[in-house]
Design a protein around this motif. Structure first.
Motif, short mmCIF file in Angstrom:
data_model
loop_
_atom_site.label_atom_id
_atom_site.label_comp_id
_atom_site.label_asym_id
_atom_site.label_seq_id
_atom_site.Cartn_x
_atom_site.Cartn_y
_atom_site.Cartn_z
N ALA A 156 0.82 -1.21 0.00
CA ALA A 156 0.00 0.00 0.00
C ALA A 156 0.86 1.26 0.00
O ALA A 156 0.47 2.29 -0.56
CB ALA A 156 -0.93 -0.01 1.22
N SER A 157 2.04 1.17 0.61
CA SER A 157 2.92 2.33 0.69
C SER A 157 3.76 2.53 -0.56
O SER A 157 4.17 3.65 -0.87
CB SER A 157 3.83 2.22 1.92
N ASP A 158 4.03 1.45 -1.29
CA ASP A 158 4.89 1.54 -2.47
C ASP A 158 4.60 0.36 -3.39
O ASP A 158 4.72 -0.80 -2.98
CB ASP A 158 6.36 1.51 -2.04
N PRO A 159 4.22 0.61 -4.65
CA PRO A 159 3.93 -0.49 -5.59
C PRO A 159 5.15 -1.33 -5.93
O PRO A 159 5.01 -2.37 -6.59
CB PRO A 159 3.38 0.23 -6.83
N LEU A 160 6.34 -0.89 -5.51
CA LEU A 160 7.53 -1.71 -5.72
C LEU A 160 7.39 -3.06 -5.00
O LEU A 160 7.93 -4.06 -5.44
CB LEU A 160 8.77 -0.97 -5.20
N PHE A 161 6.63 -3.05 -3.89
CA PHE A 161 6.45 -4.26 -3.09
C PHE A 161 5.20 -5.01 -3.56
O PHE A 161 4.18 -4.41 -3.88
CB PHE A 161 6.32 -3.92 -1.61
N ALA A 162 5.31 -6.32 -3.59
CA ALA A 162 4.18 -7.18 -3.95
C ALA A 162 4.16 -8.35 -3.00
O ALA A 162 5.12 -8.60 -2.26
CB ALA A 162 4.32 -7.65 -5.40
N GLY A 163 3.05 -9.07 -3.01
CA GLY A 163 2.92 -10.18 -2.07
C GLY A 163 2.15 -11.35 -2.65
O GLY A 163 1.26 -11.18 -3.48
N ILE A 164 2.52 -12.53 -2.20
CA ILE A 164 1.81 -13.77 -2.53
C ILE A 164 1.53 -14.48 -1.21
O ILE A 164 2.45 -14.72 -0.42
CB ILE A 164 2.64 -14.68 -3.45
N HIS A 165 0.26 -14.78 -0.98
CA HIS A 165 -0.13 -15.43 0.28
C HIS A 165 -0.59 -16.84 -0.01
O HIS A 165 -1.56 -17.06 -0.74
CB HIS A 165 -1.26 -14.63 0.94
N LEU A 166 0.12 -17.83 0.54
CA LEU A 166 -0.25 -19.23 0.35
C LEU A 166 -1.35 -19.62 1.34
O LEU A 166 -1.41 -19.10 2.45
CB LEU A 166 0.96 -20.14 0.54
N ALA A 167 -2.22 -20.55 0.91
CA ALA A 167 -3.36 -20.94 1.72
C ALA A 167 -2.94 -21.60 3.03
O ALA A 167 -3.67 -21.53 4.03
CB ALA A 167 -4.27 -21.86 0.92
N ARG A 168 -1.78 -22.26 3.04
CA ARG A 168 -1.27 -22.88 4.26
C ARG A 168 0.23 -23.05 4.14
O ARG A 168 0.80 -22.89 3.06
CB ARG A 168 -1.92 -24.25 4.51
N ASN A 169 0.85 -23.35 5.27
CA ASN A 169 2.30 -23.53 5.29
C ASN A 169 2.69 -24.76 4.49
O ASN A 169 2.19 -25.86 4.72
CB ASN A 169 2.78 -23.68 6.73
N ARG A 170 3.61 -24.58 3.51
CA ARG A 170 4.03 -25.67 2.64
C ARG A 170 5.53 -25.91 2.69
O ARG A 170 6.05 -26.75 1.97
CB ARG A 170 3.61 -25.37 1.20
N GLY A 171 6.25 -25.14 3.50
CA GLY A 171 7.69 -25.33 3.59
C GLY A 171 8.44 -24.40 2.64
O GLY A 171 7.89 -23.91 1.64
N HIS A 172 9.70 -24.16 2.96
CA HIS A 172 10.51 -23.18 2.24
C HIS A 172 10.58 -23.46 0.74
O HIS A 172 10.41 -22.57 -0.08
CB HIS A 172 11.91 -23.16 2.84
N GLN A 173 10.87 -24.71 0.37
CA GLN A 173 11.06 -25.03 -1.04
C GLN A 173 9.78 -24.83 -1.85
O GLN A 173 9.82 -24.29 -2.96
CB GLN A 173 11.55 -26.47 -1.19
N ASN A 174 8.64 -25.25 -1.31
CA ASN A 174 7.38 -25.05 -2.01
C ASN A 174 7.00 -23.58 -2.08
O ASN A 174 6.46 -23.12 -3.10
CB ASN A 174 6.27 -25.84 -1.32
N ALA A 175 7.26 -22.83 -1.02
CA ALA A 175 6.97 -21.40 -1.03
C ALA A 175 7.83 -20.68 -2.07
O ALA A 175 7.35 -19.80 -2.80
CB ALA A 175 7.20 -20.80 0.36
#
Length: 330
Positions: A63-82
């Motif tokens: 919201a403060s800067d469009p340079l930042f983006a996000g992806i939210h996973l439905a549940r914890n899947r571990g580092h490699q899957n994320a």
């Protein structure tokens, strides 16, 4: 100018996220100002089902800067899957993607060199630690043993490389062709085969928070890598079985000769040791074989490696969510 995306998996990283965002923003803005990368470049945080305020902070950053983006996973899947989720979601929007951890122990000044090597035509640029002097002796020894063991088992690993790397869009398309459920990206990426090189860097201390890779997870990660990329453990068991069988034939001849010579002496110690040794080897063999059978079982299910619940700022679209997609289909 190429569009560069940074993909950073996050799990309960609210303690470090503000400082991480600040440092990465300064680095990206410097590259944009120098016309090294496109102004459409992005910093993408992948929230791996965090239990703290990580996703809320990502939303505020976007919201403060469009340079930042996000992806939210439905549940914890571990580092490699994320990490894979982030790479696959951004590959259609970026010319090159750099993956790194949220704690910024990997030196972000190496990003400049990554970009330069990509501009020279390399599809994959590996970040390789120059030295491991800041690690404890135990961690340094176990890490080096891990790389040597993996090479002995036949896996093509880049020595002292974790998941700090640049991949071009072409390389990411190649990565998408690997459909296995049991992920070990350090072993998969070298199999892609496109032109690659390495950039050395110094690894820093974690500036806040705690490591998400304690000894238990490190051992699990090592086992995942070995069993995902080599069948040599099974072959070792087969070889050991042949050796034990050969020894048993020799011992059979020995016991028969002693018996007919009339020199038999009841030996409960020998029997006990034999029973325990053979029993232990059998259990070990069954365990290793079971590990492979379990992986085969998971692979045949073909379950999704991750489910993206929400995305913000990754592409030209402002926001994506499963609820929004469902409403459009309705």
């Amino acid at each position: 100018m190429n569009k560069l995306y940074l993909v950073i998996p996050c799990y309960n990283e609210e303690e470090v996220l503000s400082e991480t965002a600040k440092r990465l923003k300064a680095k990206m803005n410097a590259l944009i100002a120098a016309e090294r990368i496109s102004p459409a470049s992005r910093i993408v945080f992948v929230d791996d089902g965090s239990q703290d305020g990580t996703w809320t902070m990502i939303e505020k950053l976007h919201a403060s800067d469009p340079l930042f983006a996000g992806i939210h996973l439905a549940r914890n899947r571990g580092h490699q899957n994320a990490l894979l989720a982030g790479l696959m979601q951004v590959k259609e929007h970026a010319d090159a993607v750099i993956s790194l951890d949220a704690d910024l122990q990997d030196d972000i000044d190496a990003i400049d060199e990554f970009v330069a090597r990509h501009d020279e035509g390399f599809d994959i640029v590996y970040g390789v630690r120059r030295v491991r002097e800041k690690d404890s002796r135990f961690k340094r020894t176990t890490a080096q043993s891990f790389y040597k063991l993996m090479r002995l088992m036949g896996a093509e690993l880049v020595y002292n490389h974790a998941d700090y790397r640049l991949m071009s869009r072409r390389a990411l398309d190649g990565l998408a062709e690997f459909g296995e459920t049991n992920l070990f990206l350090r072993g998969i990426v070298p199999l892609i085969g496109y032109p690659s090189t390495a950039v050395e860097y110094e690894r820093n201390e974690r500036f806040a928070g705690e490591s998400k890779y304690p000894l238990r997870k490190m051992l699990s990660f090592a086992l995942e890598g070995i069993t995902s990329f080599s069948i040599k453990p099974i072959r070792m068991i087969t070889t050991l079985g042949f050796l034990i069988f050969a020894v048993s034939l020799v011992m059979l001849g020995y016991f028969l000769s002693v018996h007919f010579a009339g020199r038999t002496v009841p030996g409960w110690t020998t029997i006990a040791i034999s029973v325990w040794a053979i029993g232990g080897l059998q259990l070990l063999g069954i365990g290793v074989i079971g590990e492979y059978i379990g992986k085969t079982y998971l692979e045949t299910k073909a379950r999704p490696k991750f489910i993206v619940e929400r995305m913000i700022g990754v592409s030209d679209h402002r926001e994506f969510s499963r609820e929004h997609a469902d409403s459009k289909r309705a």
